[in-house]
Design an enzyme around this catalytic site. Structure first.
Site, short mmCIF file in Angstrom:
data_model
loop_
_atom_site.label_atom_id
_atom_site.label_comp_id
_atom_site.label_asym_id
_atom_site.label_seq_id
_atom_site.Cartn_x
_atom_site.Cartn_y
_atom_site.Cartn_z
N LYS A 1 0.83 -1.21 0.00
CA LYS A 1 0.00 0.00 0.00
C LYS A 1 0.87 1.26 0.00
CE LYS A 1 -2.29 -1.39 3.69
NZ LYS A 1 -1.83 -2.80 3.79
N THR A 2 1.90 1.28 0.82
CA THR A 2 2.81 2.43 0.86
C THR A 2 3.57 2.57 -0.46
OG1 THR A 2 3.07 2.16 3.24
CG2 THR A 2 4.72 3.49 2.11
N THR B 1 -5.44 -1.27 7.46
CA THR B 1 -5.63 -2.72 7.55
C THR B 1 -7.02 -3.05 8.07
OG1 THR B 1 -4.67 -2.72 9.78
CG2 THR B 1 -3.18 -3.14 7.92
N ARG C 1 6.68 -8.31 1.57
CA ARG C 1 7.62 -7.90 2.60
C ARG C 1 8.25 -9.11 3.28
NH1 ARG C 1 5.27 -3.65 6.35
NH2 ARG C 1 6.13 -2.19 4.84
N ASP D 1 -0.77 6.69 6.57
CA ASP D 1 -0.82 5.26 6.89
C ASP D 1 -1.63 5.07 8.17
OD1 ASP D 1 -0.32 2.58 6.59
OD2 ASP D 1 1.74 2.66 7.33
#
Length: 343
Positions: free
Chosen positions: A67-68, A161, A220, A112
């Site tokens: 997302k980032t 989230t 990640r 975020d």
């Protein structure tokens, strides 16, 4: 919470720097999430064609899925500045006012964990998103007055989230919604192959596929496991990552064939041993495991739900049939199986 190699969040500043170096910078370089990328390509091209700021965008989904990264890509594609912040860090309206008044035309403001904004800050954001202005009160009592300050048109990108925790007024002010989902194995293998190239790591095709299968559908985690396997291969192998290096490194880390670690197995076995496989409430599980409920809901449950090892019902959590098969148990083994054998 103790450090977990399969945790979907970065747990150190050093790791975050490494992750940044591996991020794609353009939409054409982004791997996976094909539908999201296709829709973003259209909306970005349309905004650039009209010479306007892009619509406000909300990305929602489990952590560690990009997302980032997509927020950075949007700013790069638009050729504008990106300003990053997070919900917990924006505690006062004055903090937000300073950021908003310094945004240029078409700049991107990324928040975020936007579901963790305080109510006061969230309400202060409404006119900025809708009318590109902010209202603030000066003086007090009989001398109080409201000053309207216009803002340059900007794009707000929110990441969360927990989309269900966003208030309806805030959610309604986003024009575009994109759900970021777990990655299939083949796309994760492409992510690993790209990262290996950037890190100058030699890796075989079968090792790449096996690493992808154990990465819990999360880029990640895939990049983190790649670095751990690289270290293992350099010390105990030939330097090139092969299938033996992957198996040896991940066995040493306690990660099984599906990417489950000791906390995942302890979570499932606690439900089986103490609660007969469920149903059981998350508060009772957290107390038994001595973990926070947020940790279990955000770090453990999403992947177990995705692969069918866990079920959420109105009565509570239940262990799925697939989990019994993976653990080599049957429902008759509930309350009779020593947890330490699989931890």
């Amino acid at each position: 919470m103790r450090e977990r190699i399969v945790a979907p969040t970065a747990y150190s500043l050093e790791e975050e720097k490494i992750m940044v170096s591996l991020r794609p910078t353009r939409l054409a370089e982004y791997i996976g999430q094909a539908k999201v990328v296709e829709k973003l390509a259209v909306s970005l091209a349309a905004a650039k064609g009209r010479g306007e700021a892009h619509e406000h965008v909300l990305f929602y989904g489990p952590p560690g899925l990009g997302k980032t990264t997509l927020a950075h890509i949007i700013a790069n594609e638009l050729g504008t500045k990106l300003v990053c912040s997070s919900g917990p860090s924006l505690q006062r309206t004055g903090d937000l006012m300073g950021i908003l008044t310094n945004l240029g035309e078409g700049d991107v403001f990324f928040i975020d964990e936007i579901h963790r904004l305080s109510p006061a800050v969230e309400e202060f954001l409404y006119p900025a998103m809708e009318d590109f202005k902010i209202d603030f009160v000066v003086d007090k009592g009989a001398f109080a007055r409201i000053i309207n300050m216009p803002l340059k048109r900007f794009t707000l990108i929110g990441a969360t989230t927990r989309a269900g925790m966003l208030s309806a007024p805030l959610r309604g002010r986003f024009g575009i919604f994109h759900h970021i989902d777990f990655y299939p194995v083949d796309e994760l293998a492409r992510v690993i192959r790209r990262s290996a190239g950037l890190l100058a790591i030699k890796i075989t095709d079968d090792a790449c596929g096996e690493l992808a299968r154990r990465s819990r559908g999360t880029p990640r985690i895939a990049n983190r496991l790649l670095r751990r396997v690289r270290d293992y291969s350099q010390v105990k192998g030939s330097g090139e990552i092969d299938l033996a290096a992957v198996n040896g490194a991940l066995e040493m880390e306690g990660i099984d064939a599906l990417g489950l670690d000791s906390l995942d197995r302890k979570f499932l076995l606690t439900m089986i041993n103490f609660y007969s496989g469920g149903p059981v409430g998350i508060e009772a599980l957290a107390a038994t495991l001595n973990e926070e409920t947020d940790t279990l809901e955000e770090m453990v449950e999403p992947f177990l739900l995705t692969i069918g090892f866990l079920q959420r019902t109105r009565r509570g959590r239940m262990v799925g049939k697939a989990a019994y098969r993976h653990l080599g148990l049957s429902r008759d083994d509930a309350n009779n199986y020593p947890q330490e054998r699989l931890l």
